[in-house]
Motif scaffolding. Structure first.
Motif, mmCIF file in Angstrom:
data_model
loop_
_atom_site.group_PDB
_atom_site.id
_atom_site.type_symbol
_atom_site.label_atom_id
_atom_site.label_comp_id
_atom_site.label_asym_id
_atom_site.label_seq_id
_atom_site.Cartn_x
_atom_site.Cartn_y
_atom_site.Cartn_z
ATOM 1 N N ASN A 22 0.812 -1.217 0.000
ATOM 2 C CA ASN A 22 0.000 0.000 0.000
ATOM 3 C C ASN A 22 0.846 1.269 0.000
ATOM 4 O O ASN A 22 0.359 2.344 0.329
ATOM 5 N N ASP A 35 -1.746 -8.119 7.414
ATOM 6 C CA ASP A 35 -3.152 -7.846 7.135
ATOM 7 C C ASP A 35 -3.965 -9.067 7.571
ATOM 8 O O ASP A 35 -4.011 -10.068 6.865
ATOM 9 N N THR A 87 4.683 -1.317 3.120
ATOM 10 C CA THR A 87 4.541 0.106 2.809
ATOM 11 C C THR A 87 5.936 0.613 2.471
ATOM 12 O O THR A 87 6.849 0.512 3.297
#
Lengths: 672, 173
Positions: free
Chosen positions: A104, A481, A496
Motif C-alpha cells: 500500500n 493484514d 509500505t
C-alpha cells in the motif's frame, strides 16, 4: 486449522532454526559442528538437494516463458513466495500487485524471495563485495539512515570465515587498492578473480582514469573498472590459507562436477553446473546432529511468561497443492529466526514479540536499481559469462553521500536482458508482436533480414546497473493484514514502501555518470523511462521520468542497535526482549551500504553462531549436586551434547565486538 | 552459423513430405538453412505444434496463402497468414509458441487459450536467436571458463589491450 495430539509432533532440541536459507544453514552448520542438536524447520519443499531435483528445476526454467528469478522453482501455495510477475505498472503511473506480498506504499517493493530449502540464495547472482568501513556509520558520518553498533573491524574475521564457507573468488590486492578495504596482511581470497568480460575490457579502455563530477558540488570521482568478488568457482589460489590452498566445492549430489564456472550465463535464476555457492553445499556437510524438516511452516514463536522463547508452533503439510496440514510444536533452549527479512518480521509480529522498541517490521530496505542501456559501435559479446564481472566502485564512498545516496555500478554482461527482456523482446519486436494481443501488430521482418537485424542489434547491446543505497526509514515497513491470509490461514505481509529524495538524488547522479560513460564509449543511449505494465517502479522526480527496480536485497526489518529502546536485536542479533530468541539475516542490518548483502549476512550469521554456542554452553553449565557427602563436583547437564569432555564452567563472556558488554547473559535473563 | 547451402536433408524425418514442406517454409521464415533447422532436432515437434495449435484447415489456408505470395513471407497479404508466419518464426527463434493476435485467434475459432508456451525444454535451448549474435542459450551449452573474456566475432581487439586490472592508458577529457 486442524490440530494433532501434542505428543505426535512434539520434540525437543538444543536449537531450533527457522528457515533453511543462507543464514539458517550457516547457523545450523556451526552449531551442529559444536555438537548441539539442531532442528531446522523449512517452510518450503526440498526439490533441489538431489541431482534429479536440480535437473527438474533446470527444465522448469527452460520452459518458463518469463525467466524471472523464481521461475525454476515450483510455486508452493502452502508457503507462497513473492514473484516479480506479481507487480504490474499502470498506464499512467502507479502499480498493482497480485501476489503474496500486499502493498500500500507510494512505490512498489519490487523484490522477490524464495521459500524453499536453500532459500533465495538458490537464485542469487553470487557477488560478494564486503561493506566498506564507512558504511557502518552512515548516520554519524553522513547524516542519513542508522549506524551499526559494531564496526567493520568487529566483523572482519567473520568476513574471512564467510569467504571460506561461500568460496569467494576475487583479487584482494585490487579491492584494497581501489576501495581502501582493510584486509589482514597477506590475506588472499580462496580463488583467483573471475576473469573480466570482453565488455569490461572495452569499458575500462574507454573510461579508466577519467574524472567525473556526478552532481553539482560533488568532488570529482575517478572512473575505474574493478573486478568484483564472486562466490563462484574459479581458479584456486595456492597462496590461500597460508599456502594450504583451497579446493572448490562442486555440485550437490554429483561429485566432481561444477568445480569451475563454465559460462552458462544463467547465474540468476539457476547455475546449471552449481559452480555458484548455494546453501545446499553447506547442508551437504552438516553434522548428523542437524535435522532438517521441510514442509514445515512456522506459525508462531512460543514463549514463557518471563519472555523466554520456549519453542515454535509449525504447520506441517505433505502436499504443497493441498491446504491439509497438521499443527505441531517443537521446543528448544534457543530459537533462531532465519526466514528472510520480511518473514522474520512477520513471525515476530504474529507472535507479538520483540515489540518494546516499536521497530519490528520498520526500516525495510533494498538496493533500488536504476538501469541504463544502449548500443556500442561494435559487438559487445552479450549473454556470455556471469551476469556481471566488474563494476565501477568510486561512487560508493565519500562526502557526496551527505547529499545523495551512494551507488555501485555493475557492468552487465547480459545485454538488455534486465531492462527490456532481451533477447526474447527483440524477436517479438522485429516480428511486430506487441505485449497486448489486442493491439494491431507491426509489419514483421522474416528470413535473412530478420536474422541479420537480430544479430546486429542484440550483438551490440550493453547495460549498466546502478545499485543505490537506501537508508533506514521507519515509514518503510512490514505489517500484517489479518483480513488476507495464505492457504494455511497465516496473515499475509503488508508492505509500505517509498524512496527518499536522498535515493532519488542518487539516481539523478547515477544517470549523469551513465551519460558520461556512454559518451566515452561512443554508445547510442536507448534508455527510456516511462509508465507501463512492465514499469511498476515508475515515478517523476525534479521534472523527469524515472523507473527503478528491486534488487532482491530485502533488509532492515529487525535492526540491530546498542539500545533496547531503539532497536530489535542486540549486536549478536539476539532479541533485546527475549534473551534466547535470535533473529538473523539481512533484517538485522541497520544500513546496507552499496554491497550486495549476502556476504555480510553470512559473516553476521557466523558471528552470531559463536554467541549462540556460548549461550548454550552457559545454559548447559553443569549443575552442582547437593548431597554434601559426595565428592562429585560436576556432571554434564541432562541434555548436554558434549559427552565426557570437560564442561566449560566459565561465565559466557562474549569475545570481541563493541557493545558486547551490553549483552545480557542468557544465564541471567533480564526482565523488562 | 549457417555455412551450408540450403538443400534437402537426408535424415528420416525429412523423408516425410509434410516435414519437407514445413522445413522449406521455415527456411524462408527464419533465414536459416535446412541443415541448421534439422540440426536443432525440433522439426517434428514444431510441425506438430503448429498443426495442433491451428488445425489442419487453417494450416491449409496458410500454405495456400504462402503459395499465392510466391513463397515470399514478406508478400503475405492477409493478416491471418501474416500472424501465423509470425508465430512459426517466433517458435523457431525462441522455442515459444506466442499468443496470436486476438483478432486472428478469434477468426480461427480456436478452442484453446490464446497463451504463449515453450514447446519443450529443448526448444528453448535450440532457439535460433542465440546464433544470430554468435551466442549460446543462457543456461545451456556453456562455452567454458573464461571464454567471456575473448572478443566476440567481429569485435576489434580492445580486450587484449588491457588484460589486467589497474590503470589503463585510459580516456581523454
Amino acid at each position: 486449522m486442524s490440530t494433532a495430539p501434542r505428543p505426535a509432533g512434539h520434540c525437543r532440541y538444543d536449537v531450533i532454526v527457522v528457515g533453511a536459507g543462507l543464514a539458517g544453514t550457516l547457523v545450523a552448520k556451526e552449531l551442529g559442528d559444536e555438537g548441539w542438536r539442531v532442528l531446522v524447520l523449512e517452510a518450503g519443499t526440498d526439490t533441489l538437494s538431489t541431482w534429479p531435483g536440480h535437473l527438474d528445476a533446470l527444465d522448469t526454467y527452460y520452459t518458463a516463458t518469463a525467466k524471472v528469478p523464481n521461475s525454476p522453482y515450483r510455486p508452493n501455495p502452502d508457503a507462497p513466495s513473492p514473484d516479480l510477475l506479481d507487480l504490474e505498472g499502470l498506464p499512467d503511473g502507479g502499480y498493482r500487485t497480485h501476489g503474496y506480498l500486499l502493498q500500500n506504499g507510494p512505490l512498489p517493493y519490487g523484490t522477490d524471495y524464495l521459500r524453499s530449502n536453500g532459500g533465495t540464495t538458490l537464485h542469487w547472482l553470487g557477488l560478494t563485495p564486503r561493506m566498506l568501513p564507512e558504511d557502518f556509520a552512515v548516520r554519524s558520518t553522513f547524516g542519513y539512515g542508522k549506524d551499526w553498533p559494531i564496526s567493520y573491524a568487529d566483523l572482519e574475521a567473520h568476513y574471512r570465515a564467510a569467504e571460506r564457507e561461500l568460496g569467494v573468488a576475487g583479487d584482494t590486492a585490487e579491492q584494497a587498492e581501489a576501495l581502501g578495504l582493510p584486509f589482514p596482511a597477506g590475506y588472499v581470497y580462496p580463488m583467483r578473480e573471475i576473469p573480466r568480460s570482453h565488455l569490461d575490457h572495452v569499458v575500462a579502455a574507454a573510461v579508466d582514469g577519467v574524472r567525473v563530477k556526478d552532481s553539482a558540488g560533488a568532488p570529482d570521482t575517478t572512473l575505474r573498472v574493478v573486478t568484483t568478488p564472486h562466490a563462484r568457482n574459479s581458479t584456486p589460489n595456492p597462496h590461500y590459507d597460508e599456502g594450504r590452498g583451497y579446493r572448490p566445492v562442486g555440485a550437490v549430489g554429483l561429485p566432481d562436477y561444477g568445480e569451475r564456472c563454465v559460462g552458462n550465463a544463467s547465474c540468476v535464476p539457476i547455475c546449471p553446473v552449481q559452480a555458484k555457492y548455494t546453501p545446499l553445499k553447506t547442508q551437504a556437510r552438516w553434522d548428523h546432529r542437524v535435522t532438517l524438516v521441510t514442509h514445515a511452516v512456522v506459525s508462531r514463536v512460543l514463549t514463557h511468561d518471563d519472555g523466554r522463547a520456549l519453542g515454535v508452533e509449525y504447520l506441517a503439510y505433505d502436499d504443497p497443492a493441498a491446504a491439509a496440514h497438521t499443527v505441531r510444536t517443537a521446543e528448544a533452549d534457543i530459537v533462531v529466526l532465519a526466514a528472510h527479512a520480511v518473514e522474520n518480521a512477520k513471525l515476530l509480529l504474529l507472535s507479538g514479540l520483540a515489540g518494546r522498541s516499536g521497530q519490528v517490521g520498520r526500516n525495510l530496505m533494498d538496493h533500488p536499481v536504476l538501469l541504463t542501456w544502449g548500443l556500442l559501435p561494435g559487438p559487445t559479446g552479450p549473454f556470455r559469462g556471469p551476469a556481471s564481472t566488474s563494476g565501477l566502485e568510486g561512487f560508493r564512498t565519500g562526502p557526496a553521500r551527505r547529499n545523495r545516496a551512494p551507488f555501485r555500478v555493475e557492468i552487465s554482461n547480459w545485454g538488455w536482458n534486465w531492462p527490456t527482456g532481451a533477447p526474447s523482446s527483440d524477436v517479438a519486436r522485429l516480428l511486430g508482436i506487441t505485449g497486448d494481443s489486442g493491439q494491431p501488430r507491426g509489419k514483421p521482418l522474416f528470413g535473412r533480414e530478420l536474422r541479420t537485424a537480430l544479430g546486429d542489434g542484440i550483438g551490440r547491446q550493453f547495460s549498466l546497473q546502478f545499485a543505490l543505497e537506501q537508508g533506514a526509514e521507519s515509514r518503510n515497513r512490514v505489517t500484517l493484514d489479518p483480513s488476507r491470509r495464505d492457504r494455511l490461514g497465516i496473515p499475509q505481509p503488508l508492505l509500505t514502501y517509498d524512496l527518499s529524495d536522498h535515493v532519488k538524488r542518487g539516481m539523478v547522479a547515477a544517470k549523469a555518470v551513465s551519460d558520461r560513460i556512454f559518451g566515452l564509449l561512443g554508445a547510442e543511449d536507448r534508455t527510456a523511462y516511462g509508465p507501463g505494465p512492465f514499469s511498476p517502479g515508475y515515478f517523476r522526480f525534479e521534472g523527469g521520468d524515472w523507473v527503478f527496480h528491486g534488487a532482491g536485497h530485502g533488509a532492515g526489518t529487525h535492526v540491530m542497535g546498542d539500545s533496547r529502546d531503539t532497536s530489535v536485536v542486540d549486536p549478536w542479533q539476539r532479541c533485546w526482549d527475549h534473551p534466547n530468541l535470535y533473529a538473523v539475516g539481512c533484517g538485522s542490518m541497520p544500513s546496507v551500504g552499496t554491497s550486495n548483502p549476502s556476504l555480510t549476512l553470512a559473516a553476521l550469521a557466523l558471528r552470531s553462531s559463536e554467541q549462540i554456542h556460548r549461550d548454550l554452553t552457559a545454559l548447559h553449565r553443569p549443575v552442582r549436586v547437593r548431597p554434601a557427602h559426595a565428592p562429585v563436583t560436576a556432571v554434564p547437564g541432562p541434555t548436554g551434547p558434549l559427552g565426557s569432555s570437560p564442561p566449560d564452567t566459565s561465565p559466557p563472556t562474549p569475545a570481541g565486538g563493541s557493545g558486547a558488554g551490553a549483552v545480557p547473559s542468557p544465564a541471567t535473563p533480564r526482565t523488562s | 552459423m549457417a555455412t551450408h547451402a540450403p538443400g534437402p536433408a537426408r535424415e528420416p524425418a525429412s523423408s516425410h513430405p509434410e516435414f519437407q514442406g514445413f522445413v522449406d517454409l521455415s527456411v524462408r521464415l527464419t533465414g536459416f538453412d535446412a541443415y541448421d533447422l534439422h540440426a536443432t532436432g525440433m522439426v517434428r515437434l514444431y510441425h506438430d505444434t503448429v498443426l495442433d495449435q491451428l488445425g489442419r484447415e487453417a494450416v491449409g489456408r496458410f500454405l495456400a496463402a504462402v503459395e499465392a505470395a510466391g513463397g515470399d513471407p514478406d508478400r503475405l497479404a492477409d493478416e491471418e497468414a501474416r500472424d501465423i508466419a509470425r508465430a512459426i518464426t517466433h517458435l523457431w527463434y525462441l522455442g515459444v509458441w506466442p499468443q496470436l493476435s486476438r483478432a486472428v485467434h478469434t477468426a480461427l475459432g480456436r478452442e484453446r487459450a490464446n497463451a504463449a508456451f515453450t514447446a519443450s525444454p529443448e526448444a528453448y535451448t535450440e532457439g535460433l536467436v542465440w546464433r544470430t549474435f554468435h551466442g549460446h542459450p543462457a543456461g545451456a551449452k556453456p562455452p567454458g571458463f573464461g571464454t567471456w573474456a575473448a572478443p566476440p566475432p567481429g569485435a576489434g581487439a580492445p580486450a587484449l589491450s588491457s588484460p589486467l586490472s589497474g590503470t589503463a592508458d585510459g580516456g581523454s577529457s
